[in-house]
Scaffold this active site. Structure first.
Site, PDB file in Angstrom:
ATOM      1  N   SER A 141       0.820  -1.215   0.000  1.00  0.00           N
ATOM      2  CA  SER A 141       0.000   0.000   0.000  1.00  0.00           C
ATOM      3  C   SER A 141       0.849   1.259   0.000  1.00  0.00           C
ATOM      4  N   ILE A 166       3.490  -9.723  -9.189  1.00  0.00           N
ATOM      5  CA  ILE A 166       3.503  -9.020 -10.462  1.00  0.00           C
ATOM      6  C   ILE A 166       2.754  -9.836 -11.531  1.00  0.00           C
ATOM      7  N   GLN A 282     -39.772 -14.687  -0.827  1.00  0.00           N
ATOM      8  CA  GLN A 282     -39.452 -13.268  -0.609  1.00  0.00           C
ATOM      9  C   GLN A 282     -37.984 -13.035  -0.262  1.00  0.00           C
ATOM     10  N   GLU A 366      -4.397  -2.859  -6.958  1.00  0.00           N
ATOM     11  CA  GLU A 366      -4.675  -1.510  -7.499  1.00  0.00           C
ATOM     12  C   GLU A 366      -5.152  -0.561  -6.403  1.00  0.00           C
ATOM     13  N   GLY A 367      -4.630  -0.761  -5.187  1.00  0.00           N
ATOM     14  CA  GLY A 367      -5.064   0.007  -4.016  1.00  0.00           C
ATOM     15  C   GLY A 367      -6.169  -0.766  -3.318  1.00  0.00           C
ATOM     16  N   HIS A 369      -9.280  -1.674  -0.754  1.00  0.00           N
ATOM     17  CA  HIS A 369     -10.527  -0.966  -0.463  1.00  0.00           C
ATOM     18  C   HIS A 369     -10.271   0.161   0.553  1.00  0.00           C
TER      19      HIS A 369
HETATM   20  P1  TGC Z   1       1.167  11.312  -2.604  1.00  0.00           P
HETATM   21  O1  TGC Z   1       2.112  12.240  -1.915  1.00  0.00           O
HETATM   22  O2  TGC Z   1      -0.298  11.380  -2.308  1.00  0.00           O
HETATM   23  O3  TGC Z   1       1.323  11.462  -4.210  1.00  0.00           O
HETATM   24  C1  TGC Z   1       2.595  11.497  -4.823  1.00  0.00           C
HETATM   25  C2  TGC Z   1       2.416  12.199  -6.170  1.00  0.00           C
HETATM   26  O4  TGC Z   1       1.525  11.424  -6.994  1.00  0.00           O
HETATM   27  C3  TGC Z   1       0.350  12.200  -7.339  1.00  0.00           C
HETATM   28  N1  TGC Z   1      -0.792  11.269  -7.275  1.00  0.00           N
HETATM   29  C4  TGC Z   1      -1.402  10.783  -8.362  1.00  0.00           C
HETATM   30  N2  TGC Z   1      -1.239  11.021  -9.674  1.00  0.00           N
HETATM   31  C5  TGC Z   1      -2.039  10.350 -10.545  1.00  0.00           C
HETATM   32  N3  TGC Z   1      -2.960   9.462 -10.145  1.00  0.00           N
HETATM   33  C6  TGC Z   1      -3.153   9.188  -8.839  1.00  0.00           C
HETATM   34  N4  TGC Z   1      -4.064   8.283  -8.466  1.00  0.00           N
HETATM   35  C7  TGC Z   1      -2.373   9.870  -7.881  1.00  0.00           C
HETATM   36  N5  TGC Z   1      -2.288   9.837  -6.530  1.00  0.00           N
HETATM   37  C8  TGC Z   1      -1.332  10.708  -6.185  1.00  0.00           C
HETATM   38  C9  TGC Z   1       0.275  13.295  -6.302  1.00  0.00           C
HETATM   39  O5  TGC Z   1      -0.400  14.414  -6.790  1.00  0.00           O
HETATM   40  C10 TGC Z   1       1.758  13.561  -6.073  1.00  0.00           C
HETATM   41  O6  TGC Z   1       2.236  14.334  -7.170  1.00  0.00           O
HETATM   42  P2  TGC Z   1       3.412  15.455  -6.955  1.00  0.00           P
HETATM   43  O7  TGC Z   1       3.529  16.112  -8.293  1.00  0.00           O
HETATM   44  O8  TGC Z   1       2.910  16.337  -5.866  1.00  0.00           O
HETATM   45  O9  TGC Z   1       4.630  14.683  -6.569  1.00  0.00           O
HETATM   46  O10 TGC Z   1       1.723   9.825  -2.400  1.00  0.00           O
HETATM   47  P3  TGC Z   1       1.739   8.910  -1.105  1.00  0.00           P
HETATM   48  O11 TGC Z   1       3.093   8.285  -0.994  1.00  0.00           O
HETATM   49  O12 TGC Z   1       1.222   9.664   0.081  1.00  0.00           O
HETATM   50  O13 TGC Z   1       0.735   7.742  -1.522  1.00  0.00           O
HETATM   51  C11 TGC Z   1      -0.606   7.885  -1.579  1.00  0.00           C
HETATM   52  C12 TGC Z   1      -1.299   6.501  -1.762  1.00  0.00           C
HETATM   53  C13 TGC Z   1      -1.266   5.695  -0.469  1.00  0.00           C
HETATM   54  C14 TGC Z   1      -2.734   6.816  -2.120  1.00  0.00           C
HETATM   55  C15 TGC Z   1      -0.597   5.703  -2.877  1.00  0.00           C
HETATM   56  O14 TGC Z   1       0.651   5.280  -2.490  1.00  0.00           O
HETATM   57  C16 TGC Z   1      -1.399   4.480  -3.317  1.00  0.00           C
HETATM   58  O15 TGC Z   1      -2.257   4.603  -4.195  1.00  0.00           O
HETATM   59  N6  TGC Z   1      -1.116   3.270  -2.759  1.00  0.00           N
HETATM   60  C17 TGC Z   1      -1.708   2.041  -3.252  1.00  0.00           C
HETATM   61  C18 TGC Z   1      -0.675   1.279  -4.047  1.00  0.00           C
HETATM   62  C19 TGC Z   1      -1.278   0.565  -5.219  1.00  0.00           C
HETATM   63  O16 TGC Z   1      -2.375   0.804  -5.664  1.00  0.00           O
HETATM   64  N7  TGC Z   1      -0.516  -0.374  -5.772  1.00  0.00           N
HETATM   65  C20 TGC Z   1      -0.953  -1.060  -6.970  1.00  0.00           C
HETATM   66  C21 TGC Z   1       0.169  -1.842  -7.584  1.00  0.00           C
HETATM   67  S1  TGC Z   1      -0.138  -2.380  -9.259  1.00  0.00           S
HETATM   68  C22 TGC Z   1      -1.360  -3.499  -9.151  1.00  0.00           C
HETATM   69  O17 TGC Z   1      -1.906  -3.761  -8.156  1.00  0.00           O
HETATM   70  C23 TGC Z   1      -1.728  -4.165 -10.448  1.00  0.00           C
HETATM   71  S2  TGC Z   1      -2.908  -5.412 -10.249  1.00  0.00           S
HETATM   72  C24 TGC Z   1      -3.118  -6.103 -11.777  1.00  0.00           C
HETATM   73  C25 TGC Z   1      -4.279  -5.541 -12.506  1.00  0.00           C
HETATM   74  O18 TGC Z   1      -4.396  -4.334 -12.667  1.00  0.00           O
HETATM   75  O19 TGC Z   1      -5.132  -6.292 -12.970  1.00  0.00           O
HETATM   76  P1  FAD Z   2      -0.662  -4.249   2.678  1.00  0.00           P
HETATM   77  O1  FAD Z   2      -0.277  -2.941   2.129  1.00  0.00           O
HETATM   78  O2  FAD Z   2       0.284  -4.918   3.615  1.00  0.00           O
HETATM   79  O3  FAD Z   2      -2.090  -4.108   3.372  1.00  0.00           O
HETATM   80  C1  FAD Z   2      -2.612  -5.133   4.238  1.00  0.00           C
HETATM   81  C2  FAD Z   2      -3.879  -4.575   4.906  1.00  0.00           C
HETATM   82  O4  FAD Z   2      -3.533  -3.396   5.658  1.00  0.00           O
HETATM   83  C3  FAD Z   2      -4.949  -4.139   3.903  1.00  0.00           C
HETATM   84  O5  FAD Z   2      -6.221  -4.443   4.413  1.00  0.00           O
HETATM   85  C4  FAD Z   2      -4.765  -2.625   3.824  1.00  0.00           C
HETATM   86  O6  FAD Z   2      -5.961  -1.948   3.455  1.00  0.00           O
HETATM   87  C5  FAD Z   2      -4.360  -2.315   5.260  1.00  0.00           C
HETATM   88  N1  FAD Z   2      -3.619  -1.063   5.348  1.00  0.00           N
HETATM   89  C6  FAD Z   2      -2.390  -0.770   4.832  1.00  0.00           C
HETATM   90  N2  FAD Z   2      -2.052   0.491   5.130  1.00  0.00           N
HETATM   91  C7  FAD Z   2      -3.076   1.028   5.824  1.00  0.00           C
HETATM   92  C8  FAD Z   2      -3.328   2.301   6.398  1.00  0.00           C
HETATM   93  N3  FAD Z   2      -2.458   3.322   6.292  1.00  0.00           N
HETATM   94  N4  FAD Z   2      -4.482   2.492   7.067  1.00  0.00           N
HETATM   95  C9  FAD Z   2      -5.401   1.492   7.159  1.00  0.00           C
HETATM   96  N5  FAD Z   2      -5.227   0.265   6.630  1.00  0.00           N
HETATM   97  C10 FAD Z   2      -4.073   0.038   5.979  1.00  0.00           C
HETATM   98  N6  FAD Z   2       1.426  -5.131  -7.796  1.00  0.00           N
HETATM   99  C11 FAD Z   2       2.183  -4.648  -8.841  1.00  0.00           C
HETATM  100  O7  FAD Z   2       3.030  -3.771  -8.640  1.00  0.00           O
HETATM  101  N7  FAD Z   2       2.003  -5.122 -10.092  1.00  0.00           N
HETATM  102  C12 FAD Z   2       1.104  -6.090 -10.392  1.00  0.00           C
HETATM  103  O8  FAD Z   2       0.960  -6.483 -11.551  1.00  0.00           O
HETATM  104  C13 FAD Z   2       0.325  -6.638  -9.320  1.00  0.00           C
HETATM  105  N8  FAD Z   2      -0.557  -7.664  -9.559  1.00  0.00           N
HETATM  106  C14 FAD Z   2      -1.191  -8.264  -8.509  1.00  0.00           C
HETATM  107  C15 FAD Z   2      -1.940  -9.417  -8.731  1.00  0.00           C
HETATM  108  C16 FAD Z   2      -2.547 -10.074  -7.650  1.00  0.00           C
HETATM  109  C17 FAD Z   2      -3.307 -11.329  -7.904  1.00  0.00           C
HETATM  110  C18 FAD Z   2      -2.472  -9.520  -6.362  1.00  0.00           C
HETATM  111  C19 FAD Z   2      -3.173 -10.196  -5.209  1.00  0.00           C
HETATM  112  C20 FAD Z   2      -1.718  -8.385  -6.127  1.00  0.00           C
HETATM  113  C21 FAD Z   2      -1.058  -7.748  -7.191  1.00  0.00           C
HETATM  114  N9  FAD Z   2      -0.223  -6.637  -6.979  1.00  0.00           N
HETATM  115  C22 FAD Z   2       0.515  -6.112  -8.016  1.00  0.00           C
HETATM  116  C23 FAD Z   2       0.039  -6.161  -5.616  1.00  0.00           C
HETATM  117  C24 FAD Z   2      -1.090  -5.309  -5.048  1.00  0.00           C
HETATM  118  O9  FAD Z   2      -1.134  -4.047  -5.632  1.00  0.00           O
HETATM  119  C25 FAD Z   2      -0.878  -5.217  -3.526  1.00  0.00           C
HETATM  120  O10 FAD Z   2      -1.196  -6.491  -3.004  1.00  0.00           O
HETATM  121  C26 FAD Z   2      -1.718  -4.126  -2.870  1.00  0.00           C
HETATM  122  O11 FAD Z   2      -1.282  -2.850  -3.257  1.00  0.00           O
HETATM  123  C27 FAD Z   2      -1.723  -4.237  -1.339  1.00  0.00           C
HETATM  124  O12 FAD Z   2      -0.442  -4.399  -0.835  1.00  0.00           O
HETATM  125  P2  FAD Z   2      -0.129  -5.593   0.223  1.00  0.00           P
HETATM  126  O13 FAD Z   2      -0.646  -6.861  -0.369  1.00  0.00           O
HETATM  127  O14 FAD Z   2       1.312  -5.509   0.530  1.00  0.00           O
HETATM  128  O15 FAD Z   2      -1.007  -5.273   1.477  1.00  0.00           O
END
Ligand code: TGC
Ligand code: FAD
Length: 387
Positions: A141, A166, A282, A366-367, A369
């Site tokens: 996260s 990944i 129902q 993708e983040g 919930h």
């Molecule tokens: P923060 O300081 O809020 O932001 C850093 C810079 O990024 C900008 N920004 C965004 N820009 C575009 N889209 C967004 N959604 C953005 N959110 C933030 C922001 O304006 C800032 O820009 P600048 O110019 O000021 O530097 O960053 P933070 O470190 O406090 O993080 C915020 C947080 C927790 C929301 C972020 O780290 C987050 O979204 N965490 C979740 C991680 C995540 O979603 N990982 C996904 C990995 S990939 C994946 O799961 C693929 S799954 C496979 C599939 O898709 O099917």
């Molecule tokens: P954690 O970050 O350890 O979170 C665990 C729990 O703690 C969650 O319930 C979370 O909501 C909670 N939590 C964390 N921080 C906080 C907070 N500050 N406050 C309250 N609650 C919090 N990543 C990639 O980069 N590329 C990919 O292609 C990719 N594909 C994926 C495919 C699959 C099938 C899966 C399962 C994951 C994939 N991911 C990928 C990784 C995915 O993006 C991460 O699993 C996700 O971002 C959550 O990270 P984590 O699993 O380390 O959980």
């Protein structure tokens, strides 16, 4: 059995003729090419590779990008593709999300002209596969804490670190690796054949079994200077890609929910217990109506999200709210559909159990919930509650 896609509020009329045509074409593809075999792939834990060239021919890879062999359709059209693909299986939609939104998009948005020419046409055709390495074993996260680093060496960069979870990792030809260079997050296009790069699949998943998920290990991987994505620096690089992918996931989740509702309704009409079909009781009707209500709300929300994106007004927190709403809605519906199917719902003869398990991953990736809760919480209060 024929699929009766729920459209309780005539939302079809809100889409353009082209968007409806795209949706119907992908709906037919899923019916004829995905559904007959996806259950077997899910059970075996395999990805249906044979579909990749088909996706390429149909323009489903990076479909809303323009030029370089990409189809250049509207964001709503892209959303509807995701909706239909995820009606088949979340793993199929994941493949296309990663390829289009997480790999092709950063090359298109942040790459040099040479990088675009080299990668995009091949990726749009499905001849080259990509993966997106952001998450690490200890940083999910909170990707800003990533330990993967890039250092300058003669003629290029040396990258060291581990990425985990990944999608497409071991089948990719190129990996977008996010690493810290001089303390700033930067993106690198790393050919997976580069010495020092290893991809190991993660086995034993209960979810997204028809999708490849891997760990990437980079041990002193040396890439040339032109591997760096030149036009972005900082976490907003990967987060911008996530905004594209999360947009598609909101529609995808609606597709999974529609599939589960369709199955539950038809099962409930056929299944007789006590004196009549269970659809006549129902308590079952209430579950079905709750599904109709939640799906209709989500369909309206995704339609509006698409139009906001097309007008350039969309914000990351609106996408977060939509991802949070739609995935949670679909997860609840899959579980209720499984319940309506009774014992049959736990078998692979029906699809709702598979969707139910898949949606656990979609709820987390993708983040999570709750991360999206905090994004919207910060937006409405002005106070960040992440740390
Ligand atoms: P923060 O300081 O809020 O932001 C850093 C810079 O990024 C900008 N920004 C965004 N820009 C575009 N889209 C967004 N959604 C953005 N959110 C933030 C922001 O304006 C800032 O820009 P600048 O110019 O000021 O530097 O960053 P933070 O470190 O406090 O993080 C915020 C947080 C927790 C929301 C972020 O780290 C987050 O979204 N965490 C979740 C991680 C995540 O979603 N990982 C996904 C990995 S990939 C994946 O799961 C693929 S799954 C496979 C599939 O898709 O099917
Ligand atoms: P954690 O970050 O350890 O979170 C665990 C729990 O703690 C969650 O319930 C979370 O909501 C909670 N939590 C964390 N921080 C906080 C907070 N500050 N406050 C309250 N609650 C919090 N990543 C990639 O980069 N590329 C990919 O292609 C990719 N594909 C994926 C495919 C699959 C099938 C899966 C399962 C994951 C994939 N991911 C990928 C990784 C995915 O993006 C991460 O699993 C996700 O971002 C959550 O990270 P984590 O699993 O380390 O959980």
């Amino acid at each position: 059995m024929a699929y009766a896609a729920l459209d309780y509020f005539g939302i079809d009329e809100l889409y353009t003729h082209e968007e409806r045509m795209i949706r119907d074409t992908v709906r037919e593809l899923v019916q004829s090419r995905v559904l007959p075999s996806i259950g077997k792939h899910f059970s075996a834990g395999t990805f249906p590779h044979e579909l990749i060239p088909v996706f390429g021919e149909m323009g489903l890879l990076g479909p809303s990008l323009t030029g370089y062999g990409c189809a250049g359709i509207s964001p709503t059209g892209y959303g509807l593709i995701c909706q239909e693909l995820e009606r088949g299986d979340s793993g199929i939609r994941s493949f296309c999300s990663v390829q289009g939104s997480l790999v092709m998009y950063p090359i298109w948005a942040f790459g040099s002209e040479e990088q675009k020419q080299k990668y995009l046409p091949e990726m749009a055709a499905g001849r080259m596969i990509g993966c997106f390495g952001l998450t690490e074993p200890d940083f999910g996260s909170n990707p800003s804490g990533m330990l993967t680093t890039a250092t300058r060496v003669s003629g290029g960069y040396k990258i060291t670190g581990t990425k985990r979870w990944i999608t497409n990792g071991s089948i990719a030809h190129v990996a977008v690796i996010w690493a810290k260079l001089d303390g700033k997050v930067r993106g690198f296009l790393v050919p997976t054949k580069t010495p020092g790069f290893t991809a190991r699949d993660i086995h034993g998943k209960w979810s997204l079994r028809a999708s490849v998920t891997s760990e990437l290990i980079l041990e002193d991987v040396v890439v040339p200077e032109d591997a760096l994505l030149p036009n972005v620096s900082g976490l907003k690089g990967p987060l911008s890609c996530l905004s594209q992918a999360r947009f598609g996931i909101t529609y995808g989740a609606v597709g999974a929910a529609m599939a589960c509702y369709d199955e539950a309704l038809s099962y409930a009409k056929d299944r007789v217990q006590f004196s009549r079909p269970i659809a006549g009781y129902q308590l079952v009707q209430r579950k079905l109506v709750d599904m109709v209500q939640a799906i209709t709300n989500a369909q309206l929300l995704t339609w509006r999200l698409g139009r906001l994106k097309e007008s350039g007004k969309i914000t990351p927190s609106q996408i977060s709210l939509a991802k949070r709403n739609c995935v949670s809605m679909a997860r609840d519906i899959a579980r209720d559909a499984r319940d309506i199917l009774g014992a049959n719902g736990v078998t692979d003869e029906y699809q709702c159990g598979r969707h139910m398990l898949n949606l656990e991953s979609v709820f987390t990736y993708e983040g999570t919930h709750d991360i999206h809760t905090l994004v919207v919480g910060q937006d409405v209060t002005g106070i960040a509650a992440f740390e």
